[in-house]
Design an enzyme around this catalytic site. Structure first.
Site, PDB file in Angstrom:
ATOM      1  N   VAL A 234       0.804  -1.202   0.126  1.00 49.06           N
ATOM      2  CA  VAL A 234      -0.117  -0.333   0.316  1.00 49.06           C
ATOM      3  C   VAL A 234       0.658   1.008   0.126  1.00 49.06           C
ATOM      4  O   VAL A 234       1.626   1.412   0.803  1.00 49.06           O
ATOM      5  CB  VAL A 234      -1.463  -0.149   1.300  1.00 49.06           C
ATOM      6  CG1 VAL A 234      -1.696   1.095   1.177  1.00 49.06           C
ATOM      7  CG2 VAL A 234      -1.533  -1.300   0.979  1.00 49.06           C
ATOM      8  N   ASP A 243       1.816  -2.729  15.565  1.00 47.74           N
ATOM      9  CA  ASP A 243       0.926  -2.694  17.023  1.00 47.74           C
ATOM     10  C   ASP A 243      -0.215  -3.237  16.380  1.00 47.74           C
ATOM     11  O   ASP A 243      -0.679  -4.097  17.287  1.00 47.74           O
ATOM     12  CB  ASP A 243       0.831  -0.989  17.390  1.00 47.74           C
ATOM     13  CG  ASP A 243       1.767  -0.723  17.960  1.00 47.74           C
ATOM     14  OD1 ASP A 243       2.955  -0.500  17.691  1.00 47.74           O
ATOM     15  OD2 ASP A 243       2.225   0.593  17.520  1.00 47.74           O
TER      16      ASP A 243
END
Length: 320
Positions: A234, A243
């Site tokens: 992306v 995270d």
């Protein structure tokens, strides 16, 4: 329940997550808590920092929790005899004494519950254009290598962090698998190299992640399952993705304990859904031809609730 919907953990499953907190946006605990809660986990958060926003913005303000303060919070839990956990999750830390205190807490919690699983993202640095650099103080490396990784059960380094921990460079998939074996030998039975600059069979528009799960069978023999996941790149710099990845990997390995392939497919697929939604929305906000800024690139977490809960599998893993 609708077909294929995620099962809640059978009994209450508690996670102690020691990570950063931001008022605005999604990194650290803000990126990990919502997905874990949506997937049925009780999440107890210790905020290792409290900042206005992540440090990629032009400005940020806030406070940092030191190791004594971490210890004090843990003592409070202990005095009330609620220091019982099934999982511990940690990510970005800048302070060696804080990290050493985390290790002490994990070791004590493992004495309370021998089945406790410690999921550690050993955040130290990354590669840009093939050049690796550390974005935490150098003295954290020996602490991660000699103290943290040995008590961890699941680790999610990127390629550069895997190289730092083992002292070996990775140029090929074969070398990556050898590095993962070295990491297993240091302690963790599950290792996922979350991103690499290895050539993807599907081509340059894909990013390779590799996973390895080592189980000791009842007769004492070791079995290793190794997988490769190729996901579409992306084109943007996101913050909080590691995270989110570690949190979802914790959840899906819990639900599929002996199937790293499925756990990684669900984690990476959910990740793709969140990133696609985020980039689409960021571009719309920035307007034609403008580069989205940090605020516009904050993960679309709440909007992705359904994808996190029950991800459509859009990325498949290959068993190696």
């Amino acid at each position: 329940r609708a077909g294929g919907a995620a099962m809640e953990p059978e009994r209450e499953c508690r996670v102690l997550s020691i990570q950063s907190h931001v008022v605005r946006g999604y990194v650290g605990n803000k990126a990990a808590t919502f997905p874990l809660q949506v997937l049925g986990f009780e999440v107890d958060t210790v905020n290792s920092v409290q900042f206005s926003n992540h440090t990629g913005y032009a400005h940020w303000k806030g406070q940092v929790l030191n190791s004594d303060e971490l210890h004090e919070l843990y003592e409070g839990l202990k005095l009330n005899k609620v220091n019982q956990y099934d999982y511990v999750l940690t990510g970005y830390t800048r302070d060696t004494s804080f990290l050493a205190m985390v290790v002490d807490i994990v070791q004590e919690l493992k004495q309370q519950n021998s089945n406790l699983v410690y999921v550690c993202d050993p955040v130290m640095g990354d590669k840009w254009n093939g050049e690796g650099s550390m974005y935490v103080p150098k003295d954290l490396l020996p602490v991660y290598r000699d103290k943290v990784v040995p008590v961890a059960d699941i680790i999610t380094p990127n390629q550069f962090e895997a190289e730092l921990l083992t002292g070996r460079k990775i140029h090929t998939e074969k070398e990556a698998l050898e590095v993962m074996d070295m990491l297993h030998a240091m302690g963790p039975e599950t290792v996922v190299i979350t991103s690499s600059d290895l050539q993807a069979p599907l081509g340059n528009d894909y990013l390779i992640a590799l996973g390895s799960h080592r189980k000791t069978k009842a007769d004492g023999t070791k079995m290793t399952q190794r997988i490769r996941v190729e996901s579409p790149k992306v084109d943007a710099v996101f913050v909080g993705t590691g995270d989110l990845f570690a949190a979802m990997l914790l959840a899906w390995t819990h639900k599929h304990p002996n199937n790293l392939k499925v756990a990684c497919e669900k984690t990476v697929s959910a990740m793709q859904h969140v990133l696609q939604r985020t980039i689409k929305s960021a571009k719309a906000q920035a307007g034609e031809g403008n580069k989205p800024n940090s605020a516009q690139l904050e993960l679309r977490m709440v909007q992705s609730k359904k994808d996190i809960e029950n991800p459509d599998i859009i990325v498949k893993a290959t068993v190696l």
